[in-house]
Design an enzyme around this catalytic site. Structure first.
Site, PDB file in Angstrom:
ATOM      1  N   GLY A   1      14.884 -31.551  13.003  1.00 51.06           N
ATOM      2  CA  GLY A   1      15.598 -30.407  13.019  1.00 51.06           C
ATOM      3  C   GLY A   1      16.932 -30.550  12.997  1.00 51.06           C
ATOM      4  O   GLY A   1      17.782 -29.409  12.970  1.00 51.06           O
ATOM      5  N   GLN A   2      17.651 -31.737  13.148  1.00 49.48           N
ATOM      6  CA  GLN A   2      18.929 -31.881  13.349  1.00 49.48           C
ATOM      7  C   GLN A   2      19.582 -31.563  12.204  1.00 49.48           C
ATOM      8  O   GLN A   2      19.118 -31.563  11.069  1.00 49.48           O
ATOM      9  CB  GLN A   2      19.310 -33.274  13.692  1.00 49.48           C
ATOM     10  CG  GLN A   2      18.691 -33.825  15.107  1.00 49.48           C
ATOM     11  CD  GLN A   2      18.918 -35.088  15.316  1.00 49.48           C
ATOM     12  OE1 GLN A   2      19.225 -35.765  14.563  1.00 49.48           O
ATOM     13  NE2 GLN A   2      18.714 -35.503  16.762  1.00 49.48           N
ATOM     14  N   GLY A   3      20.844 -31.016  12.480  1.00 43.48           N
ATOM     15  CA  GLY A   3      21.830 -30.481  11.302  1.00 43.48           C
ATOM     16  C   GLY A   3      22.112 -31.561  10.227  1.00 43.48           C
ATOM     17  O   GLY A   3      22.069 -31.098   9.039  1.00 43.48           O
ATOM     18  N   THR A   4      21.791 -32.724  10.623  1.00 43.50           N
ATOM     19  CA  THR A   4      22.095 -33.769   9.294  1.00 43.50           C
ATOM     20  C   THR A   4      20.837 -33.762   8.502  1.00 43.50           C
ATOM     21  O   THR A   4      20.869 -34.088   7.405  1.00 43.50           O
ATOM     22  CB  THR A   4      22.379 -35.298   9.836  1.00 43.50           C
ATOM     23  OG1 THR A   4      21.502 -35.357  11.126  1.00 43.50           O
ATOM     24  CG2 THR A   4      23.912 -35.219  10.195  1.00 43.50           C
ATOM     25  N   ILE A   5      19.755 -33.572   9.095  1.00 40.97           N
ATOM     26  CA  ILE A   5      18.465 -33.851   8.329  1.00 40.97           C
ATOM     27  C   ILE A   5      18.316 -32.471   7.492  1.00 40.97           C
ATOM     28  O   ILE A   5      17.459 -32.470   6.434  1.00 40.97           O
ATOM     29  CB  ILE A   5      17.272 -33.971   9.394  1.00 40.97           C
ATOM     30  CG1 ILE A   5      17.710 -35.087  10.119  1.00 40.97           C
ATOM     31  CG2 ILE A   5      16.129 -34.322   8.600  1.00 40.97           C
ATOM     32  CD1 ILE A   5      16.633 -35.749  11.182  1.00 40.97           C
TER      33      ILE A   5
END
Lengths: 180, 735
Positions: free
Chosen positions: A70-74
């Site tokens: 769920g990280q912003g980069t993903i």
């Protein structure tokens, strides 16, 4: 020809797996939910870089559950996983009031994708075991769920850690998928 | 159906990228069927290995599709998936998508095949952030009881050595444990990895060698490699006598092993580093190599004779007794072997047998490839220097090779050899000039041709019969292309120095005034005017050419930041004039700091920059000396106070957040040489060395002087404290 036949076969007899995506912001509890479902135990998790995929046996049904990081980069890469999805589970950290708006935006972006047209949405207002958790009604309001008209949706209060609310939500989802 | 297709002969030509990308959609299916997926994966791998260009979107798409196959635990799909991932080489920005999956393979999977494959995929795609997460899993994998896993982990370590040596070094205990493995591959990889960890440090390296030699390596590959490592290290590092004795004993023992490759490496190492070895060790190494010559295997024979050839001169005294063995090789069908033998014989030859040898070579010269001819030329050169009285025959021999067909490399080496011999054999000069002149008649390589003509012009006028050479050069004017004609004009001019020939040379050059080419005509006119003015010397440059070349190279490397300035170059010239021995300049330049003097002469030195007010307490001036690899900032500090001394003065430069200070190695970028104590009313010097990196730019850097102050009242010391003092910014070139 053989391939076609076997596909037909599997659809007819309900042996094909149901593909479910678990999405949500980082630290919402997606991976915990996945392994609670699969192993019925709470495992020690690290932030998911990439994805986890498990086949879960639920009430004699094979669910193929994808838990995406769920990280912003993903998040931009979520859309690569939308095709052939039967249902989306959106997990919310009910204690994270500050990022509720981000969660809303990400959800709206997701629901606009054509690959997910008509796909039912189950929202878990997770972390109900924590102090300061918002109720499912509050979460629903903050996400603006009532505005969703073009698909089936439901919000359920849950605690992946304690296993509360999970079956309630899934039962609803499964019943829906069976009907369609 | 697919199966039939696969057997059709033109199956491969039917694989098209667009089609395959469509087919790859089957990876998305919620239940992957190996029969569907595997052929498609094969096709993708085929396209990738064929070098088919995938656009960024296409490769992203294929990568994400392929990632989805992780859902399947079907071993065949998984096997192919690992293979595919290695081939796709995902973009750095996307590779993290499989981080979690790979780490799960490593941490929780029971399947050692999956573990090993995941490690091998990582070896291809690992990025730094991934490494941090994976490190502990890799560490565990090294000591995994399964050989495949352990071997894959060690291999990954070897890959990482190039980029993340510091991380790999932390695994030393695990790797050491694997040295005792029974599996020879693991054992071998563990040794390679340990060497990579230790090779930077001479002491650790010698300990490593000691322990490895005691271990009595069972795998011949490992032993061979260990000997190679020893050979490489001996070139750069010095070991203690005790270690050297052990190494020598180890090498002597290796000579007795049954595997040729071990024996060969040991013998070669002994020959190469014979200065560290006892006489009998060398003797036994050489006799082992000679034994190779009678081996039944051609490769072994070749290895033996090649090594003997390389070290023939070094150990000539021992080898001359057994020339018969090399002569036997001359009858070999394999010409490479025979050439090597001849080359060795030439190196060892004596007055009595040289003619016979040359006769033998001529017999099979046209069957030999260029690289072996080069080998022979080398031997001939050595021979010429050893037996100057034989130069006629040898020159003729070289000239014959020169006339034969041959590649640029060969011709170039022959010309180099001739020019070297020209310098060292005065009696052969005329012969060599004639050989070169004849060569210029039919040279097809322009650069080489120009070089030869120039050489003829430079040295031709001094030979016994210059008019003969003029004929050859004049032929160039008639027959060749413009660039060669221009060079010939310049060469002809050189001959006009000789009075008797001057008028004829002028006539020849005059003809060139009607040449079709501008350059040729202009040169002709220029030289004619010089002849008429009796001006035969080369116009002198204000600066030696070698220096000019260096400065220009520096300008080129630094780009805009360092404009070429003839003023600067003439300053440098002045310096040379003042001190004829350049080393002396340096000695005085960097007083007693040997490291700085080792840098040689600066390419350029800046003007003296004043960094303080003229009437400040400490007056600081700075000169920047530019070297190819670094800049040396020389700070001259003048202490104008009569009650204070300064010691350990260093400068600290504040470059965008980081401060360059401290005593580090040059490689790290900066090096400080603090000043000696600067007394009352006197001055001292402090140096700062900044490494210059490529792509440098100019920056004005805030600078502080740091020093220890000692206050005095009369001669009694009052107080001592650290202090710093800001001076003006310094313009330096930074990366």
């Amino acid at each position: 020809m053989g391939v076609l036949f076997s596909r037909l076969f599997s659809t007819l007899f309900g042996k094909g797996e149901i593909r479910i995506l678990i999405l949500g912001l980082d630290n919402a509890g997606k991976t915990t939910l996945l392994y609670k479902l699969q192993l019925n135990q709470v495992i020690e998790t690290v932030p998911t870089i990439g994805f986890n995929v498990e086949t879960v046996n639920y009430n004699n049904l094979q669910l193929q559950v994808w838990d995406l990081g769920g990280q912003g980069t993903i998040r931009p890469y979520w859309r690569c996983y939308y095709p052939n999805t039967n249902a989306v589970i959106y997990v919310i950290d009910s204690t994270d009031v500050d990022r509720m708006d981000t969660a809303k935006q990400e959800m709206i972006t997701m629901l606009q994708e054509s690959d997910l047209k008509g796909v039912p949405l189950l929202v878990f207002a997770n972390k109900q075991d924590m102090p300061g958790a918002l109720s499912e009604v509050q979460v629903s309001q903050m996400l603006g769920l009532s505005l969703i008209k073009n698909r089936q949706w439901r919000i359920v209060k849950a605690s992946a850690k304690l296993g509360e609310g999970i079956s309630e939500g899934l039962d609803w989802l499964i019943a829906l998928l069976r009907d369609s | 159906m697919k199966k039939h297709e696969a057997r059709a002969p033109d199956f491969l030509s039917e694989i098209e990228k667009t089609k395959v990308l469509q087919e790859a959609k089957c990876f998305d299916a919620s239940c992957n069927n190996p029969r569907d997926c595997i052929p498609v994966m094969c096709k993708v791998v085929y396209l990738l290995s064929k070098g088919e260009a995938f656009t960024e979107t296409e490769s992203t798409e294929i990568f994400f599709r392929a990632c989805k196959l992780y859902q399947s635990s079907n071993p065949q799909i998984r096997k192919m998936l690992y293979f595919l991932l290695k081939e796709i080489r995902p973009k750095e920005s996307e590779v993290f998508m499989i981080t979690s999956s790979l780490s799960r393979d490593l941490s929780t999977s029971e399947n050692s095949y999956f573990k090993a494959s995941a490690l091998r995929v990582m070896a291809k795609i690992l990025d730094p952030t991934m490494l941090i997460q994976m490190e502990r899993f890799i560490k565990v994998a090294i000591v995994d009881s399964n050989d495949n896993v352990s071997s894959a982990a060690l291999f990954l370590g070897l890959k990482l050595c190039k980029t993340h040596l510091e991380v790999v070094k932390k695994w030393v205990t695990e790797v050491q444990e694997k040295l005792t493995s029974k599996n020879s591959t693991i054992h071998f990889h563990a040794m390679l990895l340990l060497y990579e960890m230790k090779k930077g440090d001479a002491l650790a390296l010698s300990k490593f060698f000691e322990s490895m030699m005691n271990l009595s390596l069972k795998s011949p590959l490992a032993q061979t490699q260990l000997i190679r490592f020893i050979r490489f290290s001996l070139k750069t590092s010095k070991f203690e006598t005790g270690t050297m004795t052990n190494i020598e004993k180890f090498l002597t023992d290796s000579l007795k092993r049954s595997q040729d490759m071990v024996v060969y490496e040991a013998a070669k190492t002994i020959c190469e580093h014979s200065e560290y070895m006892q006489g009998y060790t060398i003797t036994s190494a050489l006799s082992v190599l000679q034994l190779f010559l009678v081996s039944s295997k051609v490769t072994t024979k070749f290895a033996g004779i090649k090594t003997l050839n390389t070290y023939a001169m070094k150990h000539a005294s021992y080898l001359t007794d057994s020339t018969g063995e090399y002569e036997n090789l001359l009858t070999e069908q394999n010409r490479s072997l025979a050439t090597m033998a001849i080359s060795t014989l030439l190196k060892l030859s004596t007055d009595s047998n040289i003619d016979k040898l040359l006769g033998m070579i001529s017999n099979f010269m046209n069957e030999v490839s260029d690289e072996f001819k080069i080998e022979l030329i080398e031997s001939i050169k050595v021979l010429c220097l050893r037996m100057p009285h034989k130069h006629q025959q040898l020159n003729k021999f070289v000239g014959d090779i020169l006339k034969d067909e041959g590649g640029l490399q060969l011709k170039k080496i022959i010309i180099d050899t001739l020019l070297q011999l020209f310098d060292s054999l005065p009696q052969a000069k005329d012969t060599i000039l004639m050989t070169l002149a004849e060569f210029s008649e039919d040279c097809i390589y322009e650069n080489l041709h120009l070089r030869v003509i120039h050489f003829l012009g430079e040295h031709g006028p001094n030979c016994k019969n210059p008019s003969r050479l003029i004929r050859f050069i004049y032929n160039r004017l008639i027959l060749e292309k413009p660039s060669i004609r221009a060079a010939a004009v310049s060469a002809l001019f050189k001959f006009s120095k000789i009075k008797e020939l001057r008028s004829s040379v002028m006539t020849l050059i005059q003809k060139c005034l009607e040449d079709k080419d501008d350059e040729v005509r202009e040169r002709a006119a220029f030289y004619l005017s010089r002849i008429s003015k009796n001006d035969f010397d080369r116009p002198s440059l204000p600066i030696p050419i070698s220096k000019l070349e260096k400065i220009l190279a520096h300008c080129k490397n630094t780009g805009k930041g360092f404009a070429f300035d003839i003023q600067v170059t003439s300053e440098v010239k002045e310096e040379v004039k003042k001190a004829p021995l350049p080393e002396k300049v340096n000695t005085s330049l960097f007083s007693n700091i040997p490291e700085l003097n080792a840098l040689g002469q600066p390419l350029k030195s800046s003007n003296n920059m004043s960094l303080t007010e003229k009437n400040a307490e400490f007056v600081v001036n700075c000169v920047i000396h530019y070297f190819t690899s670094c800049q040396v900032l020389e700070f001259k500090i003048n202490n104008t106070l009569s009650d204070v001394t300064l010691s350990g003065v260093t400068a600290s430069l504040h470059v965008e957040g980081t401060t360059l200070e401290g005593l580090l190695r040059i490689e790290d970028g900066i090096l400080m040489y603090p000043s000696q104590t600067i007394g009352k009313n006197s001055s001292g010097v402090s140096y700062v060395v900044i490494k210059k990196l490529s792509g440098s730019r100019k920056a004005s850097v805030p600078t502080f002087l740091k020093y220890k102050v000692t206050e005095y009242q009369g001669d009694t010391e009052l107080a001592m404290f650290d202090d710093e003092y800001q001076i003006e910014n310094i313009p330096i070139e930074l990366a």
